[in-house]
Design a protein around this motif. Structure first.
Motif, PDB file in Angstrom:
ATOM      1  N   GLN A 119      31.964  40.962  46.066  1.00 10.06           N
ATOM      2  CA  GLN A 119      33.047  41.115  46.890  1.00 10.06           C
ATOM      3  C   GLN A 119      33.587  41.964  47.969  1.00 10.06           C
ATOM      4  O   GLN A 119      33.988  41.700  48.949  1.00 10.06           O
ATOM      5  CB  GLN A 119      34.222  40.975  45.616  1.00 10.06           C
ATOM      6  CG  GLN A 119      34.459  39.523  45.120  1.00 10.06           C
ATOM      7  CD  GLN A 119      35.522  39.629  43.814  1.00 10.06           C
ATOM      8  OE1 GLN A 119      36.625  40.554  43.798  1.00 10.06           O
ATOM      9  NE2 GLN A 119      35.513  38.891  42.812  1.00 10.06           N
ATOM     10  N   ASN A 120      33.256  43.301  47.414  1.00 10.65           N
ATOM     11  CA  ASN A 120      33.184  44.434  48.254  1.00 10.65           C
ATOM     12  C   ASN A 120      32.339  43.986  49.519  1.00 10.65           C
ATOM     13  O   ASN A 120      32.679  44.221  50.713  1.00 10.65           O
ATOM     14  CB  ASN A 120      32.744  45.721  47.726  1.00 10.65           C
ATOM     15  CG  ASN A 120      34.241  46.283  47.150  1.00 10.65           C
ATOM     16  OD1 ASN A 120      34.992  45.824  46.750  1.00 10.65           O
ATOM     17  ND2 ASN A 120      33.813  47.220  46.136  1.00 10.65           N
ATOM     18  N   LYS A 126      32.433  42.537  41.635  1.00  6.92           N
ATOM     19  CA  LYS A 126      33.232  43.126  42.323  1.00  6.92           C
ATOM     20  C   LYS A 126      32.494  43.792  43.458  1.00  6.92           C
ATOM     21  O   LYS A 126      33.024  43.847  44.558  1.00  6.92           O
ATOM     22  CB  LYS A 126      33.787  44.440  41.695  1.00  6.92           C
ATOM     23  CG  LYS A 126      34.936  44.142  40.626  1.00  6.92           C
ATOM     24  CD  LYS A 126      36.105  43.630  41.183  1.00  6.92           C
ATOM     25  CE  LYS A 126      37.257  43.203  40.545  1.00  6.92           C
ATOM     26  NZ  LYS A 126      38.435  42.584  41.056  1.00  6.92           N
ATOM     27  N   LEU A 130      31.745  49.734  39.371  1.00  6.02           N
ATOM     28  CA  LEU A 130      32.342  48.277  39.463  1.00  6.02           C
ATOM     29  C   LEU A 130      31.295  47.343  38.775  1.00  6.02           C
ATOM     30  O   LEU A 130      30.092  47.802  38.923  1.00  6.02           O
ATOM     31  CB  LEU A 130      32.482  48.028  40.894  1.00  6.02           C
ATOM     32  CG  LEU A 130      33.459  49.009  41.856  1.00  6.02           C
ATOM     33  CD1 LEU A 130      33.665  48.485  43.185  1.00  6.02           C
ATOM     34  CD2 LEU A 130      34.861  48.839  41.181  1.00  6.02           C
TER      35      LEU A 130
END
Length: 590
Positions: free
Chosen positions: A393-394, A390, A386
């Protein structure tokens, strides 16, 4: 004592003398195993009560009426269809057994004269009430018995009625019964039997209490061997005279119904014949066996009904507690599993501050943890497939999910803990339920709370009138009134509707118990230390700590007690309270 064959013979004799020739006007089924036939004869109304309950089975003329279901059960409707307007023609007893046959004469829907028989089998837990047509075919029974229950006979609609297996014993009303019993005593195989057992097994209709009463009146121990009794001439003669007197009374229908009561006034047995009661018991005579049974079973019926109701309620509460405890365990596991949510937030913040250092494809990031002193290095794991954005965001998505899970689980766990506290108070109320009215209030409370499924209309009683004084009213030694709620509904009414602001509210500390109100308003709000101590002892006595011998009781003015909005019945919060420790309250009686 169980309803024995002699009591059944006496009941049949009384019913025949009063009811034969009477017309059935109404039929009720107040309990699942009980039928009331309301009859009229010569401008007089009377009730034949037939109970097939396992504990209180009986039949007789009764003056006791009970509350009936809003909708009649199926068996009651069938009886109404076939017996309403019927004339009672015969009342017969099968030998001297606990089986009575009520023969009715009625008309079919086509206007043809026909006969119907109501068979009343009063045999403890095997009791039944069976309606037959004139061909002996079962129309219906209050208790169906199939081949899985009984290998001897089936009691089902459209089956030919088969009576219970015969007893093959001596009939007390027959001439020569005494001589035949003496022959039984002299039989070699009976020499080592106890006299009481031979008497019980020798005569149809004899119960153990009646057999023991016959022996006591003769001064004979019930466990004496038959051979020893035969060898003791005076003792044997006294026994034979006692037995002969009973057999003569039965054959001539000379009954002397009595109730035996112990020293505390508790009823222990009833007899259709006046025999010697147990040592320490006194006998209370009655004019009829029906009146005797009404008095004997009055308290037992209420106690049995309360036991049945409270057993069902206790089972429902236990199941609700088990379900709630399982839910609480899951909520606590959720809280524990989401306990690291703050760690994900911190890593997300650090990752955001160092996002410029990432090019993509990294498996971890080592950075300074500026949330701690000395800024130690922290490793943040990354998904190399990723992008850095990303991954960021996770971390925040995981943080929000775990935070939400913790918040929801915390709210649900608090609700589950409140439910357990509430169910504990309901369990206490069930354990100390004083009567059927209080049990009905508890059932309604559980139904409204969703802990118990609402009953079907067929066995739902008519709504009783509101019982204003369902709580317990006591008084202190100085004469002040003390009110005690017996369940959560009564607790709410007492505390928030009946009590005045200056009355004093008592409750055992941190345990289920009754709300107790000391009516200080009766004395302009003034109370003595002795009044407070007595009321506190009452609160401890009517609580789950009643057998502990020591309890702490909180008390405050009623104006300081509030009910949280939307809370369960019986829930209260209070401020400005004091605590008193009390001892030796279990036997106190204000």
């Amino acid at each position: 004592m169980a309803f024995d064959g002699i009591a059944a013979r006496c009941a049949a004799w009384e019913i025949a003398g009063i009811a034969v020739g009477g017309k059935v006007t109404r039929i009720f089924q107040p309990e699942r195993d009980e039928i009331d036939l309301i009859m009229r004869k010569n401008a007089d109304n009377f009730r034949i009560k037939i109970s097939a309950g396992s504990q209180n089975s009986r039949i007789g003329i009764s003056g006791v009426s009970k509350e009936n279901p809003m909708n009649a059960p199926v068996f009651c409707m069938i009886l109404r269809k076939h017996l309403t307007g019927a004339l009672l023609k015969t009342v017969t007893q099968v030998e001297c057994d606990r089986i009575l046959r009520l023969g009715f004469e009625t008309y079919t829907e086509m206007g043809d004269l026909t006969e119907k028989t109501l068979v009343c089998e009063i045999m403890g837990r095997y009791s039944n009430i069976v309606l037959l047509n004139q061909s002996g075919v079962i129309i219906d029974a209050i208790r169906h018995v199939d081949s899985r229950t009984s290998s001897y006979r089936e009691v089902l609609p459209a089956r030919i009625y088969a009576p219970p297996p015969p007893q093959n014993r001596l009939l007390p009303q027959d001439g020569g019964a005494l001589e035949k019993f003496v022959e039984l005593m002299k039989a070699p195989e009976n020499a080592d039997l106890a006299a009481g057992k031979l008497l019980l097994n020798g005569f149809s209709g004899f119960s153990k209490p009646l057999s023991e009463g016959i022996l006591r009146r003769a001064g004979v121990e019930s466990d004496i061997k038959v051979a020893h009794l035969l060898e003791n001439g005076p003792l044997f003669e006294a026994f034979i005279n006692s037995l002969a007197e009973v057999l003569e009374c039965v054959s001539e229908n000379r009954y002397s119904p009595v109730i035996a009561a112990d020293e505390d006034g508790t009823f222990t047995d009833f007899y259709a014949l006046e025999v010697e009661a147990k040592p320490g018991c006194r006998v209370i005579p009655f004019g009829t066996v029906s009146a005797c049974m009404d008095r004997f079973f009055a308290g037992r019926d209420e106690a049995q009904h309360r036991k049945n109701v409270t057993a069902e309620l206790s089972k429902a509460v236990a199941a609700a507690v088990e379900r709630t405890e399982k839910k609480l365990k899951i909520y606590r596991e959720d809280i524990e599993s989401a306990a690291d949510s703050e760690e994900y937030r911190i890593k997300g913040e650090i990752l955001a501050a160092n996002l410029y250092r990432l090019k993509g494809g990294e498996k971890f990031l080592d950075a300074e943890n500026y949330f701690e002193e000395d800024c130690p290095e922290i490793r943040i794991d990354l998904d190399s497939h990723l992008s850095p954005a990303k991954n960021l965001q996770n971390y925040f998505r995981t943080y929000r999910r775990k935070k939400s899970k913790t918040e929801n689980a915390s709210v649900n766990a608090a609700a589950a803990e409140a439910d357990l506290e509430y169910l504990a108070s309901v369990g206490y109320a069930i354990e100390n339920c004083p009567d059927a009215m209080a049990a009905a209030e508890i059932r309604e409370e559980l139904e409204n709370g969703g802990f118990l499924k609402k009953r079907s209309a067929s066995f739902k009683k008519r709504p009783p009138s509101v019982k204003k004084d369902g709580w317990l009213a006591l008084s202190t030694r100085s004469g002040m009134t003390v009110l005690v709620g017996r369940n959560n509904t009564q607790n709410d009414i007492l505390t928030h509707k009946i009590a005045a602001p200056d009355d004093i509210w008592f409750h055992v500390k941190n345990s289920p118990g009754s709300h107790v109100i000391l009516r200080a308003s009766e004395n302009a709000g003034k109370v003595t230390a002795a009044d407070v101590e007595e009321a506190a002892k009452t609160a401890a006595k009517f609580s789950s700590l009643k057998d502990a011998g020591f309890a702490e009781v909180d008390y405050t003015r009623v104006k300081h007690v509030k009910k949280p909005h939307g809370s369960k019945p019986g829930k209260a919060v209070y401020v400005n309270y004091k605590t008193v420790a009390v001892r030796n309250y279990a036997g106190s009686d204000e």
